[in-house]
Design a protein around this motif. Structure first.
Motif, PDB file in Angstrom:
ATOM      1  N   GLU A 125      -7.713   2.534   1.576  1.00 18.94           N
ATOM      2  CA  GLU A 125      -7.838   1.566   0.489  1.00 18.94           C
ATOM      3  C   GLU A 125      -7.274   2.156  -0.802  1.00 18.94           C
ATOM      4  OE1 GLU A 125      -8.894  -1.536   0.723  1.00 18.94           O
ATOM      5  OE2 GLU A 125      -9.201  -1.309   2.886  1.00 18.94           O
ATOM      6  N   PRO A 126      -6.876   1.290  -1.747  1.00 15.68           N
ATOM      7  CA  PRO A 126      -6.285   1.783  -3.011  1.00 15.68           C
ATOM      8  C   PRO A 126      -7.145   2.813  -3.729  1.00 15.68           C
ATOM      9  CG  PRO A 126      -5.924  -0.564  -2.815  1.00 15.68           C
ATOM     10  CD  PRO A 126      -6.817  -0.187  -1.660  1.00 15.68           C
ATOM     11  N   ASP A 127      -8.457   2.631  -3.737  1.00 17.37           N
ATOM     12  CA  ASP A 127      -9.322   3.599  -4.413  1.00 17.37           C
ATOM     13  C   ASP A 127      -9.248   4.963  -3.741  1.00 17.37           C
ATOM     14  OD1 ASP A 127     -11.492   4.297  -6.343  1.00 17.37           O
ATOM     15  OD2 ASP A 127     -12.605   4.621  -4.478  1.00 17.37           O
ATOM     16  N   THR A 128      -9.172   4.968  -2.411  1.00 17.95           N
ATOM     17  CA  THR A 128      -9.043   6.225  -1.674  1.00 17.95           C
ATOM     18  C   THR A 128      -7.694   6.866  -1.953  1.00 17.95           C
ATOM     19  OG1 THR A 128     -10.492   5.393   0.078  1.00 17.95           O
ATOM     20  CG2 THR A 128      -9.101   7.284   0.616  1.00 17.95           C
ATOM     21  N   GLN A 129      -6.642   6.060  -2.024  1.00 20.67           N
ATOM     22  CA  GLN A 129      -5.321   6.587  -2.363  1.00 20.67           C
ATOM     23  C   GLN A 129      -5.339   7.269  -3.728  1.00 20.67           C
ATOM     24  OE1 GLN A 129      -2.654   3.250  -2.124  1.00 20.67           O
ATOM     25  NE2 GLN A 129      -2.570   3.266   0.112  1.00 20.67           N
ATOM     26  N   ARG A 130      -5.982   6.631  -4.698  1.00 31.81           N
ATOM     27  CA  ARG A 130      -6.044   7.217  -6.040  1.00 31.81           C
ATOM     28  C   ARG A 130      -6.794   8.545  -6.026  1.00 31.81           C
ATOM     29  NH1 ARG A 130      -6.493   1.706  -7.557  1.00 31.81           N
ATOM     30  NH2 ARG A 130      -8.771   1.755  -7.325  1.00 31.81           N
ATOM     31  N   ARG A 131      -7.867   8.608  -5.285  1.00 32.66           N
ATOM     32  CA  ARG A 131      -8.632   9.853  -5.221  1.00 32.66           C
ATOM     33  C   ARG A 131      -7.797  10.981  -4.621  1.00 32.66           C
ATOM     34  NH1 ARG A 131     -14.592   9.093  -2.840  1.00 32.66           N
ATOM     35  NH2 ARG A 131     -14.654  11.281  -3.517  1.00 32.66           N
ATOM     36  N   ILE A 132      -7.066  10.680  -3.575  1.00 33.45           N
ATOM     37  CA  ILE A 132      -6.217  11.704  -2.951  1.00 33.45           C
ATOM     38  C   ILE A 132      -5.148  12.162  -3.944  1.00 33.45           C
ATOM     39  CG2 ILE A 132      -4.541  12.153  -1.119  1.00 33.45           C
ATOM     40  CD1 ILE A 132      -7.385  11.984  -0.091  1.00 33.45           C
ATOM     41  N   VAL A 165       8.373   3.333  -4.080  1.00 32.48           N
ATOM     42  CA  VAL A 165       9.741   3.622  -4.525  1.00 32.48           C
ATOM     43  C   VAL A 165       9.715   4.542  -5.732  1.00 32.48           C
ATOM     44  CG1 VAL A 165      11.865   2.607  -5.416  1.00 32.48           C
ATOM     45  CG2 VAL A 165      10.577   1.423  -3.622  1.00 32.48           C
ATOM     46  N   ARG A 166       8.763   4.303  -6.629  1.00 35.81           N
ATOM     47  CA  ARG A 166       8.641   5.111  -7.844  1.00 35.81           C
ATOM     48  C   ARG A 166       7.338   5.891  -7.813  1.00 35.81           C
ATOM     49  NH1 ARG A 166      10.092   0.006  -9.149  1.00 35.81           N
ATOM     50  NH2 ARG A 166      12.157  -0.327 -10.052  1.00 35.81           N
ATOM     51  N   ALA A 167       7.216   6.822  -8.742  1.00 35.66           N
ATOM     52  CA  ALA A 167       5.970   7.573  -8.871  1.00 35.66           C
ATOM     53  C   ALA A 167       4.836   6.609  -9.182  1.00 35.66           C
ATOM     54  CB  ALA A 167       6.097   8.612  -9.968  1.00 35.66           C
ATOM     55  N   PRO A 168       3.658   6.822  -8.614  1.00 37.51           N
ATOM     56  CA  PRO A 168       2.539   5.926  -8.919  1.00 37.51           C
ATOM     57  C   PRO A 168       2.208   5.955 -10.411  1.00 37.51           C
ATOM     58  CG  PRO A 168       1.790   7.887  -7.743  1.00 37.51           C
ATOM     59  CD  PRO A 168       3.270   7.890  -7.684  1.00 37.51           C
ATOM     60  N   ARG A 169       1.767   4.823 -10.900  1.00 39.54           N
ATOM     61  CA  ARG A 169       1.486   4.679 -12.330  1.00 39.54           C
ATOM     62  C   ARG A 169       0.429   5.691 -12.773  1.00 39.54           C
ATOM     63  NH1 ARG A 169       0.108  -1.267 -14.192  1.00 39.54           N
ATOM     64  NH2 ARG A 169       2.235  -1.475 -13.326  1.00 39.54           N
ATOM     65  N   GLY A 170       0.721   6.323 -13.908  1.00 39.58           N
ATOM     66  CA  GLY A 170      -0.223   7.276 -14.474  1.00 39.58           C
ATOM     67  C   GLY A 170       0.006   8.712 -14.053  1.00 39.58           C
ATOM     68  N   HIS A 183       3.252   8.629  -1.158  1.00 38.79           N
ATOM     69  CA  HIS A 183       2.798   8.205   0.171  1.00 38.79           C
ATOM     70  C   HIS A 183       1.647   7.216   0.063  1.00 38.79           C
ATOM     71  CE1 HIS A 183       4.870  11.041   3.034  1.00 38.79           C
ATOM     72  NE2 HIS A 183       5.200  11.550   1.865  1.00 38.79           N
ATOM     73  N   LYS A 184       1.635   6.260   0.991  1.00 41.68           N
ATOM     74  CA  LYS A 184       0.485   5.355   1.143  1.00 41.68           C
ATOM     75  C   LYS A 184      -0.427   5.830   2.275  1.00 41.68           C
ATOM     76  CE  LYS A 184       2.898   1.223  -0.550  1.00 41.68           C
ATOM     77  NZ  LYS A 184       3.272  -0.181  -0.235  1.00 41.68           N
ATOM     78  N   ASN A 185       0.151   6.628   3.170  1.00 40.22           N
ATOM     79  CA  ASN A 185      -0.612   7.256   4.244  1.00 40.22           C
ATOM     80  C   ASN A 185      -0.385   8.759   4.146  1.00 40.22           C
ATOM     81  OD1 ASN A 185      -1.163   4.636   5.654  1.00 40.22           O
ATOM     82  ND2 ASN A 185       1.047   4.689   5.981  1.00 40.22           N
ATOM     83  N   TRP A 186      -1.415   9.520   4.463  1.00 39.53           N
ATOM     84  CA  TRP A 186      -1.266  10.972   4.510  1.00 39.53           C
ATOM     85  C   TRP A 186      -1.573  11.412   5.935  1.00 39.53           C
ATOM     86  CZ3 TRP A 186      -2.969   8.473   0.158  1.00 39.53           C
ATOM     87  CH2 TRP A 186      -2.230   8.707  -1.003  1.00 39.53           C
ATOM     88  N   VAL A 187      -0.516  11.539   6.730  1.00 41.39           N
ATOM     89  CA  VAL A 187      -0.655  11.796   8.163  1.00 41.39           C
ATOM     90  C   VAL A 187       0.413  12.785   8.619  1.00 41.39           C
ATOM     91  CG1 VAL A 187      -0.445  10.791  10.469  1.00 41.39           C
ATOM     92  CG2 VAL A 187      -1.650   9.530   8.670  1.00 41.39           C
ATOM     93  N   PHE A 188      -0.012  13.794   9.365  1.00 37.24           N
ATOM     94  CA  PHE A 188       0.902  14.649  10.097  1.00 37.24           C
ATOM     95  C   PHE A 188       0.765  14.333  11.583  1.00 37.24           C
ATOM     96  CE2 PHE A 188       0.979  17.264   6.272  1.00 37.24           C
ATOM     97  CZ  PHE A 188       2.298  17.698   6.252  1.00 37.24           C
ATOM     98  N   TRP A 189       1.890  14.308  12.289  1.00 40.15           N
ATOM     99  CA  TRP A 189       1.854  13.967  13.704  1.00 40.15           C
ATOM    100  C   TRP A 189       3.024  14.638  14.428  1.00 40.15           C
ATOM    101  CZ3 TRP A 189       5.625  11.071  16.386  1.00 40.15           C
ATOM    102  CH2 TRP A 189       6.693  10.623  15.587  1.00 40.15           C
TER     103      TRP A 189
END
Length: 228
Positions: A125-132, A165-170, A183-189
């Motif tokens: 979720e967006p909040d989790t993305q921001r925390r990461i 495409v661009r750096a996230p705001r802030g 990244h929207k996902n943080w996954v290694f595989w």
């Protein structure tokens, strides 16, 4: 050492991909149980002690309801694809607090020619993305050690299918790991060949992968205030 899957496992999944309907599945359900579901449940069971050495807070749970193995049935309510079944079988080795908070997981995927093992956060979720992202900015040295270790990068691919495409705001565009923040996902595989999936060293191979992925998952847990 024992084997889990066989060529018959892939034969069933190929047949399901070609005949994705309830009649065919019901006629072949015994093969699904014998060659896909039950072997996967055995693998999940056998991986429990291996996973415990990586983290005591993750579970490789063979329960048939609410355990690690995903259902073969698709939820097609909100999809244009109304196929009732997945043409693969997957299992998630999850954090013990996954039902309380967003948490990373380890994942094993069985599919002809497309099997793989991986770990991380998929579609958070967006909040989790921001925390990461904020945690990476605040702890760049640990991120470099966890996600840019040469041994990790040689063995695994960093998922890049969905990125901004661009750096996230802030966030400063000249930050050392700005591409990672996109990244929207943080996954290694990494892919697993069919011969590995049907071979006698599958458990040992996956156990080694879980160990190698541990520091990365540990970092994500720290970002989300989860025990590891």
């Amino acid at each position: 050492m024992s084997t889990y899957f066989t060529p018959a496992s892939f034969t069933f999944l190929r047949g399901l991909a070609r005949n994705n309907d309830k009649t065919w599945f019901n006629d072949h359900k015994d093969k699904y149980e014998a060659h896909v579901r039950q072997p996967f449940l055995r693998l999940i069971t056998d991986l429990q002690p291996d996973l415990a050495t990586v983290s005591p807070h993750f579970r490789s749970d063979p329960k048939t309801v609410g355990g690690s193995l995903f259902r073969i049935y698709r939820d097609a309510r909100f999809s244009n694809d109304k196929s009732p079944y997945k043409s693969w079988q997957g299992a998630r080795l999850f954090h013990e607090r996954r039902k309380q908070v967003a948490a990373p997981s380890f994942y094993i995927h069985l599919q002809p020619g497309e099997s793989f093992v991986g770990a991380g956060l998929w579609h958070p979720e967006p909040d989790t993305q921001r925390r990461i992202r904020h945690f990476i900015v605040d702890n760049p040295g640990a991120w470099k050690a966890a996600a840019h270790a040469p041994a990790l990068r040689r063995r695994f691919d960093f998922e890049q299918s969905e990125m901004l495409v661009r750096a996230p705001r802030g966030f400063e565009p000249d930050f050392e790991f700005i591409d990672d923040l996109k990244h929207k996902n943080w996954v290694f595989w990494r892919p697993l060949e069919d011969a590995v999936m049907t071979g006698p060293k599958l458990r040992q191979t996956i156990a080694k992968d879980l160990t190698a992925l541990g520091p990365f998952v540990d970092y994500l847990c720290a970002a989300l205030d989860l025990e590891f």
